[in-house]
Design a protein around this motif. Sequence first.
Motif, short mmCIF file in Angstrom:
data_model
loop_
_atom_site.label_atom_id
_atom_site.label_comp_id
_atom_site.label_asym_id
_atom_site.label_seq_id
_atom_site.Cartn_x
_atom_site.Cartn_y
_atom_site.Cartn_z
N VAL A 16 -5.99 -8.21 3.00
CA VAL A 16 -5.27 -8.03 1.90
C VAL A 16 -3.96 -8.66 2.01
O VAL A 16 -3.32 -9.38 1.10
CB VAL A 16 -5.29 -6.48 1.52
CG1 VAL A 16 -4.22 -6.39 0.38
CG2 VAL A 16 -6.69 -5.84 0.90
N SER B 233 -3.77 -5.96 -9.22
CA SER B 233 -3.74 -5.58 -7.73
C SER B 233 -4.42 -4.14 -7.96
O SER B 233 -5.26 -3.94 -7.07
CB SER B 233 -2.41 -5.18 -7.35
OG SER B 233 -1.84 -6.52 -7.28
N GLY C 241 -8.09 -3.12 -6.14
CA GLY C 241 -8.65 -2.13 -5.54
C GLY C 241 -9.70 -1.31 -5.93
O GLY C 241 -10.60 -0.95 -5.16
N GLY D 172 -9.48 -2.06 -0.67
CA GLY D 172 -9.15 -1.45 -1.84
C GLY D 172 -7.94 -0.53 -2.10
O GLY D 172 -7.10 -0.86 -2.93
N TRP E 267 -4.79 -2.73 -1.64
CA TRP E 267 -4.60 -3.55 -2.99
C TRP E 267 -3.72 -2.60 -3.70
O TRP E 267 -2.90 -2.95 -4.54
CB TRP E 267 -5.66 -4.03 -3.64
CG TRP E 267 -6.27 -5.29 -3.30
CD1 TRP E 267 -7.38 -5.45 -2.53
CD2 TRP E 267 -5.73 -6.64 -3.48
NE1 TRP E 267 -7.81 -7.01 -2.28
CE2 TRP E 267 -6.51 -7.66 -2.94
CE3 TRP E 267 -4.64 -6.97 -4.14
CZ2 TRP E 267 -6.18 -8.82 -2.74
CZ3 TRP E 267 -4.38 -8.38 -4.00
CH2 TRP E 267 -5.11 -9.27 -3.72
#
Length: 417
Positions: free
Chosen positions: A36, A69, A73, A314, A317
């Motif tokens: 990420v 974002s 995620g 995730g 993010w």
Amino acid sequence: MPWSRTRRPRSSRARRAAKRSRPSLLQPIAAGLVSVITGFASSFVLVIAGLQAVGASPEQASSGLLALSVLTGVCCIALALRFRIPISFAWSTPGAALLVAASATTGDFRAAVGAFLICGLLIVLCGLWPALGRAITSIPRSLAGAMLAGILFPICVAPITAAVEVPWLALPVIGVWLLLFRLAPRWAVPAAMLTAVIAILVSAGTGWLDQAHVAPSLQFVVPSFDPLVIVGLGLPLFIVTMAGQNVPGFAVMSTFGYSVPPRAALVTSGAATAVGSFFGGHALNLAAITAAIMAGPDAHPDRSKRWIASFTAGIAWVVLGLGAGVATALIGAAPPVLITAVAGLALLGALVTAVGNALEEPTQRIPAIATFLVTASGVSIVGIGSAFWGLVVGAVIMLWAAFPWRGRRATGEPAKP
């Protein structure tokens, strides 16, 4: 029972050694965080620049980055939990590059949002109707690669321009990128971005924080549907997202032995794109390059544990998305050419791949070069951007070259088979 027939208990040193040799769950967690950080730092400047190029205000660009974002995620977390495989998502980096190149297509962000929404619905349709997905992926690889190369080329030239216009800012960024490209390629772009941030802070000071909206916030944008913008921006965005990101994403996962359910992946990413478009986001898709970090053996020796990397990604993010306001404000304080230069360094690898795909088939090189030249020119005809016209010109030349003129007689009669 005699002592000689019983197993001797392990010493404390042996137990510690065995514990150290056992794979830890920290391994996939670290892989998710690295992927990420690499993905976000490598391309968030391009996303902001792309959204602003098609008319977004700084607040709308910040909202778009936040929406992308958070939705990325959510997709990573949901599908990793559902399928227990390291399936991962990202925003469309080629799509963001397309937005930069399509600045002449529209300056009305509402029309751009309408194109984003159409792109998302088409991705959903690909998941529900496999024939459409096959049709998109049947576009000759040479033309798709040439179109992507034409989109990326002006951006990848930016480091040269920046080195001439703002050498005191650009040369340290390029130097750090060159050094780490040799020593630690994975960290070359994030380190270059960090160097650019330091250079911006030194040159701009901290005054940009006083006037910027740094708190994370979503701004709802009512889309408008301009047919020319949909054709000139929405369709090329759909094509580069499918051909440049989703198809390689499936291939990367297959390389590591994972079968990604196409319907779930495409419907999820397409629906997320459609939802995100109302808040300024352009497109989401399967991750490709960063997916290799989470799906490979470096994430965990046990394949059944690698989904933890995607789940961690995730969460990361979502956390990084909360800094969208600060990121947008910082980019706004920098010379635009410097931001494009950092994006150009991040896209050099993608440009090399696209050029390789464009020239791979010798018989299709002329149509591919034509597609590249028209796309890279940035021309806009009747309000439709160069990416669309590049594909049209390349397809016409390819069909013209393939037409069996030599098989026809001088009288004009068709040749016998």
